[in-house]
Scaffold this motif. Structure first.
Motif, mmCIF file in Angstrom:
data_model
loop_
_atom_site.group_PDB
_atom_site.id
_atom_site.type_symbol
_atom_site.label_atom_id
_atom_site.label_comp_id
_atom_site.label_asym_id
_atom_site.label_seq_id
_atom_site.Cartn_x
_atom_site.Cartn_y
_atom_site.Cartn_z
ATOM 1 N N MET A 14 16.239 16.876 55.674
ATOM 2 C CA MET A 14 15.357 17.587 54.752
ATOM 3 C C MET A 14 14.312 18.388 55.513
ATOM 4 N N LEU A 15 13.853 17.877 56.635
ATOM 5 C CA LEU A 15 12.880 18.610 57.440
ATOM 6 C C LEU A 15 13.520 19.869 58.018
ATOM 7 N N VAL A 16 14.720 19.729 58.557
ATOM 8 C CA VAL A 16 15.430 20.884 59.106
ATOM 9 C C VAL A 16 15.657 21.937 58.022
ATOM 10 N N ASP B 210 5.758 19.937 52.407
ATOM 11 C CA ASP B 210 5.766 18.744 51.564
ATOM 12 C C ASP B 210 6.231 19.079 50.150
ATOM 13 N N ASP B 211 5.723 20.167 49.593
ATOM 14 C CA ASP B 211 6.140 20.603 48.256
ATOM 15 C C ASP B 211 7.613 20.985 48.241
ATOM 16 N N MET B 212 8.066 21.664 49.298
ATOM 17 C CA MET B 212 9.470 22.087 49.363
ATOM 18 C C MET B 212 10.403 20.885 49.435
ATOM 19 N N ILE B 213 10.012 19.860 50.184
ATOM 20 C CA ILE B 213 10.830 18.647 50.251
ATOM 21 C C ILE B 213 10.930 17.998 48.880
ATOM 22 N N ARG B 214 9.804 17.871 48.212
ATOM 23 C CA ARG B 214 9.779 17.223 46.893
ATOM 24 C C ARG B 214 10.643 17.985 45.882
ATOM 25 N N VAL B 215 10.547 19.299 45.881
ATOM 26 C CA VAL B 215 11.265 20.110 44.894
ATOM 27 C C VAL B 215 12.766 20.177 45.191
ATOM 28 N N ASN B 216 13.113 20.237 46.474
ATOM 29 C CA ASN B 216 14.509 20.510 46.837
ATOM 30 C C ASN B 216 15.324 19.288 47.203
ATOM 31 N N ARG B 217 14.684 18.132 47.359
ATOM 32 C CA ARG B 217 15.436 16.934 47.698
ATOM 33 C C ARG B 217 16.550 16.632 46.687
ATOM 34 N N PRO B 218 16.310 16.749 45.363
ATOM 35 C CA PRO B 218 17.400 16.469 44.409
ATOM 36 C C PRO B 218 18.617 17.375 44.602
#
Length: 263
Positions: free
Chosen positions: A133-135, A246-254
């Motif tokens: 997710m970080l990458v 942080d916001d991008m991880i939360r939104v795009n993880r699903p």
């Protein structure tokens, strides 16, 4: 797509400043590193009208190479821990093993290749995965979801710089006395490998590596949300950059979870 790398046993690290003892557990269950497509061109992500479909296409494009690179690093880490166990037991390492350690020291930019406990400690801190997710969110952020000139022309998804004339593309915003260029790569895969090596070796990201080391010591999974706190030096935006990721991880993880779960 759906290939999911199973991260093997938690591999503990020695952290002298915490006065902890290493407890490496070497696994032999890692699958081989898969052959993945070498991308020398970037799809036209501007063709997507649906935002979710565009994001999914972007992640699907990068994920196989990200998975393969992390697995390649895990194989290096497994060999390193195996050698460290043997070293601790007083075994004399073969010439091949010694040469491999010295090669890893060079790859991960350690100035001293002398084989001792310090070398093992530093290599164990550097040879470790970067959570997918970080990458992915850094690639999305730095490349404008694969649409920037640096991504489409230079196959550079992470905004990495170089300093030799002609090594890359000259940013339009560069000062007249600036020397840096945005690096060009032969493939997107090479861009991913270079980015991971940079995170795992550059002094600017020591904080990230120490956070990751602490997660290993505490028996926790290595997670993107915690590691982004060590990326303040990646952008002039500082904490704002961390908040964006942080916001991008939360939104795009699903979306990524759905891709990884697909048959």
């Amino acid at each position: 797509m759906g290939a999911v790398i199973v991260i093997a046993t938690v591999l503990a690290l020695l952290t002298p400043w915490l006065l902890r003892q290493p407890e490496p557990e070497v696994s032999s269950s890692l699958p081989p590193v898969p052959d993945v497509e070498i991308h020398t061109e970037v799809p036209d992500f501007t063709n997507y009208q649906d935002v979710k479909k565009k994001k999914a296409a972007f992640f699907e494009f990068l994920l196989p190479a990200v998975h393969a690179e992390n697995l390649r690093i895990l194989h290096q880490r497994e060999r390193l821990l195996n050698l460290y166990q043997r070293w601790q037991q007083g075994e004399t390492l073969s010439n091949d093993d010694q040469q491999w350690l010295q090669k890893m020291a060079e790859v991960y930019e350690l100035s001293d290749e002398t084989i001792n406990d310090d070398l093992f400690t530093l290599l164990r801190r550097r040879i470790d995965i970067i959570p997918e997710m970080l990458v992915l969110v850094q690639a999305a952020n730095e490349s404008g979801w694969g649409t920037s000139r640096f991504a489409t022309e230079g196959l550079n998804f992470f905004g990495q710089w170089c300093y030799k004339k002609g090594c890359g593309l000259i940013p339009s915003s560069r000062d007249d006395d600036g020397r840096h260029e945005v690096a060009k790569f032969d493939s997107v895969n090479a861009s991913i490998r270079s980015y991971m090596r940079n995170i795992n070796s550059h002094p600017a990201y020591l904080e990230l590596r120490l956070i990751r080391e602490e997660q290993r010591l505490d028996g926790e999974p290595v997670t993107a949300v915690k590691l982004i706190e060590g990326l303040h030096s990646y952008s002039e935006k500082g904490q704002h950059y961390i908040d964006i990721l942080d916001d991008m991880i939360r939104v795009n993880r699903p979306i990524v979870k759905e891709i990884n779960a697909a048959p």
